[in-house]
Design a protein around this motif. Structure first.
Motif, PDB file in Angstrom:
ATOM      1  N   PHE A 104      -9.116   9.880  -6.632  1.00 26.12           N
ATOM      2  CA  PHE A 104      -8.223   9.027  -5.853  1.00 26.12           C
ATOM      3  C   PHE A 104      -7.455   8.117  -6.811  1.00 26.12           C
ATOM      4  O   PHE A 104      -8.063   7.412  -7.626  1.00 26.12           O
ATOM      5  N   TYR A 105      -6.136   8.117  -6.701  1.00 34.39           N
ATOM      6  CA  TYR A 105      -5.292   7.289  -7.566  1.00 34.39           C
ATOM      7  C   TYR A 105      -4.721   6.158  -6.720  1.00 34.39           C
ATOM      8  O   TYR A 105      -3.898   6.379  -5.819  1.00 34.39           O
ATOM      9  N   ARG A 106      -5.200   4.955  -7.048  1.00 33.82           N
ATOM     10  CA  ARG A 106      -4.832   3.767  -6.281  1.00 33.82           C
ATOM     11  C   ARG A 106      -3.698   3.027  -6.976  1.00 33.82           C
ATOM     12  O   ARG A 106      -3.669   2.920  -8.208  1.00 33.82           O
ATOM     13  N   ALA A 157      -0.637  -0.407  -6.309  1.00 31.56           N
ATOM     14  CA  ALA A 157      -0.176  -1.499  -5.447  1.00 31.56           C
ATOM     15  C   ALA A 157       0.897  -1.020  -4.481  1.00 31.56           C
ATOM     16  O   ALA A 157       0.999  -1.505  -3.352  1.00 31.56           O
ATOM     17  N   ARG A 158       1.691  -0.026  -4.921  1.00 29.63           N
ATOM     18  CA  ARG A 158       2.774   0.507  -4.083  1.00 29.63           C
ATOM     19  C   ARG A 158       2.780   2.030  -4.221  1.00 29.63           C
ATOM     20  O   ARG A 158       2.903   2.554  -5.330  1.00 29.63           O
ATOM     21  N   VAL A 159       2.687   2.721  -3.100  1.00 28.37           N
ATOM     22  CA  VAL A 159       2.735   4.184  -3.084  1.00 28.37           C
ATOM     23  C   VAL A 159       3.883   4.601  -2.169  1.00 28.37           C
ATOM     24  O   VAL A 159       3.968   4.140  -1.023  1.00 28.37           O
ATOM     25  N   ALA A 160       4.761   5.464  -2.661  1.00 34.33           N
ATOM     26  CA  ALA A 160       5.883   5.928  -1.843  1.00 34.33           C
ATOM     27  C   ALA A 160       5.375   6.688  -0.623  1.00 34.33           C
ATOM     28  O   ALA A 160       4.466   7.518  -0.727  1.00 34.33           O
ATOM     29  N   ASN A 161       5.954   6.397   0.533  1.00 31.55           N
ATOM     30  CA  ASN A 161       5.549   7.112   1.734  1.00 31.55           C
ATOM     31  C   ASN A 161       6.117   8.532   1.728  1.00 31.55           C
ATOM     32  O   ASN A 161       6.865   8.922   0.838  1.00 31.55           O
ATOM     33  N   HIS A 216      -2.394   1.545  -1.471  1.00 33.84           N
ATOM     34  CA  HIS A 216      -2.866   2.841  -0.989  1.00 33.84           C
ATOM     35  C   HIS A 216      -3.372   3.688  -2.146  1.00 33.84           C
ATOM     36  O   HIS A 216      -3.198   3.340  -3.320  1.00 33.84           O
ATOM     37  N   ALA A 217      -4.006   4.789  -1.797  1.00 30.63           N
ATOM     38  CA  ALA A 217      -4.518   5.730  -2.794  1.00 30.63           C
ATOM     39  C   ALA A 217      -4.104   7.141  -2.403  1.00 30.63           C
ATOM     40  O   ALA A 217      -4.029   7.484  -1.217  1.00 30.63           O
ATOM     41  N   ASP A 272     -10.257   2.603   1.938  1.00 30.71           N
ATOM     42  CA  ASP A 272     -10.991   3.759   2.455  1.00 30.71           C
ATOM     43  C   ASP A 272     -11.321   4.781   1.372  1.00 30.71           C
ATOM     44  O   ASP A 272     -11.997   5.782   1.663  1.00 30.71           O
ATOM     45  N   ALA A 273     -10.836   4.554   0.162  1.00 28.91           N
ATOM     46  CA  ALA A 273     -11.113   5.492  -0.930  1.00 28.91           C
ATOM     47  C   ALA A 273     -12.443   5.133  -1.580  1.00 28.91           C
ATOM     48  O   ALA A 273     -12.727   3.952  -1.836  1.00 28.91           O
ATOM     49  N   PRO A 274     -13.303   6.113  -1.875  1.00 28.69           N
ATOM     50  CA  PRO A 274     -14.601   5.804  -2.490  1.00 28.69           C
ATOM     51  C   PRO A 274     -14.422   5.223  -3.891  1.00 28.69           C
ATOM     52  O   PRO A 274     -13.749   5.815  -4.742  1.00 28.69           O
TER      53      PRO A 274
END
Length: 421
Positions: free
Chosen positions: A8-10, A12-16, A26-27, A43-45
């Motif tokens: 999982f790559y978290r 601060a800003r993830v393109a929708n 998001h991740a 929700d990411a482990p």
């Protein structure tokens, strides 16, 4: 318990998925080289999460116009017009590696020797060398001694043009390139001249149709644009509208531009190249030798006004810096996005879509790359700052992932966790 194959790559800003806004904190879940989920970071482990920090995570960049054997120097013509295949292959291998490290995970080459570009494409696909997913046209089809003749695509008659196009298809071309007009780079060419009539360009289009291969047309001259549109090409490169009459400068045809928009023909205006050239001049850097056949004015600001009108009519733009030309090194693709915002007036998000999903759609891989979407290839790039606020933040990535493999950057997972993955 996290699936041991998932990472999982978290950020601060993830393109929708639409690439028109950020998903905060998001991740992106990756497994087997594919994106499998996009979820809130909470929700990411934790034990399988790589925290990239305060960055903007986007789809890998898609670059629509390169020439990988070309050195991005003012004397490039003097080199590549006589250079044998061996050094050209080494130069091209360096170029694709540099492009990948700059965040370009997919790119299309629109003019190189067949013996060079197809070999490099296949070497990337088989894992011999690192590089973006590469689509290639091979040698552009051009008249004898006209634009980029030295790559081996010379053909004059309709029969010779058709035979050249079929040979490219047989060699595995992903797209076909025709010089519908002359070009600046070649001293024996005139950018204001049309090279082929629509019927001859139609021979190339027909040669590719049976295998679903589209045609991209180099078009500086207004008459070349018309010939390409009437010949039913799907991609216009440069699209500068130069008049055959040097005293006239440009010969823009708004009705033809509307037809381009209405028929969904893609346009790669290569305006980032002009931006980089202007900035180089401001720094006092040397300029390429002027083409002796290009006479008369072609003011940059007037050309930009034409592109603004085309945009207002609904013309769809793609990325494509013309990398390999002077100032356009293989890590400078974001300059095209800068120019779309600064000189055409597009929004930052529109420019980011052009650099990702729009160009992916245009070049035929939009069902695999260009979006952060489950089922797509895990091609991701992260930039410090926020390019949706300052487009110049789209530069020098701090993290690149290609098909689930880290290319540059990103903190590692703890050893005890990594050993279990």
């Amino acid at each position: 318990m996290a699936d041991p194959e998932h990472r999982f790559y978290r950020a601060a800003r993830v393109a929708n998925q639409a690439t028109d806004d950020w998903l905060p904190d998001h991740a992106v879940a990756v497994s087997g080289g594919k994106i499998i989920d996009v979820l809130p970071a909470a929700d990411a482990p934790a034990q399988a999460t790589v925290d990239l920090g305060n960055v903007s995570l986007m789809p890998g960049l898609v670059e629509g116009h390169t020439h990988i054997p070309c050195p991005p120097r003012v004397d490039a013509f003097d080199i590549i017009s006589v250079e044998p295949n061996e050094p050209a292959l080494m130069r091209a291998a360096h170029a694709v590696g540099l492009a990948l490290r700059s965040g370009i995970t997919t790119m299309r080459d629109l003019g190189s020797k067949n013996e060079v570009v197809f070999a490099v494409r296949d070497a990337i696909a088989s894992g011999v060398i690192p590089g973006p997913r590469l689509l290639a046209s091979g040698a552009p089809i051009t008249r004898t001694m006209d634009h980029c003749w030295f790559w081996g695509g010379e053909a004059d008659s309709p029969e010779a043009v058709r035979a050249m196009a079929r040979d490219h298809v047989d060699q595995g071309a992903d797209v076909l390139k025709v010089m519908a007009s002359g070009g600046n780079f070649t001293p024996t060419s005139n950018p204001r001249d049309r090279q082929y009539p629509p019927e001859t360009i139609g021979e190339i289009v027909e040669a590719g149709e049976s295998t679903g291969i589209e045609v991209a047309a180099h078009t500086h001259a207004a008459e070349g644009i018309r010939a390409a549109v009437e010949g039913e090409v799907r991609h216009l490169i440069h699209c500068r509208w130069l008049s055959a009459n040097p005293e006239e400068g440009f010969k823009y045809e708004p009705e033809l531009a509307q037809r381009i928009a209405d028929e969904g023909i893609w346009v790669n205006p290569t305006i980032g190249l002009g931006l980089l050239a202007a900035e180089a001049r401001e720094r006092g850097e040397a300029a390429p030798r002027r083409n002796p056949n290009l006479q008369g004015p072609s003011p940059r600001q007037q050309g930009l006004e034409i592109l603004r009108d085309m945009h207002n009519r609904g013309v769809r733009f793609t990325s494509g810096l013309d990398m390999g030309m002077a100032y356009a090194d293989f890590n400078r693709a974001p300059a095209e996005a800068w120019a779309f915002v600064q000189e055409i007036g597009l929004s930052e998000w529109h420019a980011l879509r052009i650099m990702t999903c729009d160009t992916a759609d245009a070049i035929g891989v939009g069902d695999q790359v260009g979006r952060i979407q489950p089922g797509f290839d895990a091609d991701l790039v992260a930039f410090a700052g926020d390019p949706a606020i300052n487009i110049r933040d789209l530069d020098q990535p701090v993290f690149v992932l290609q098909r689930g493999e880290v290319v540059i950057g990103g903190p590692s997972l703890p050893h005890q966790v990594r050993d279990r993955l």
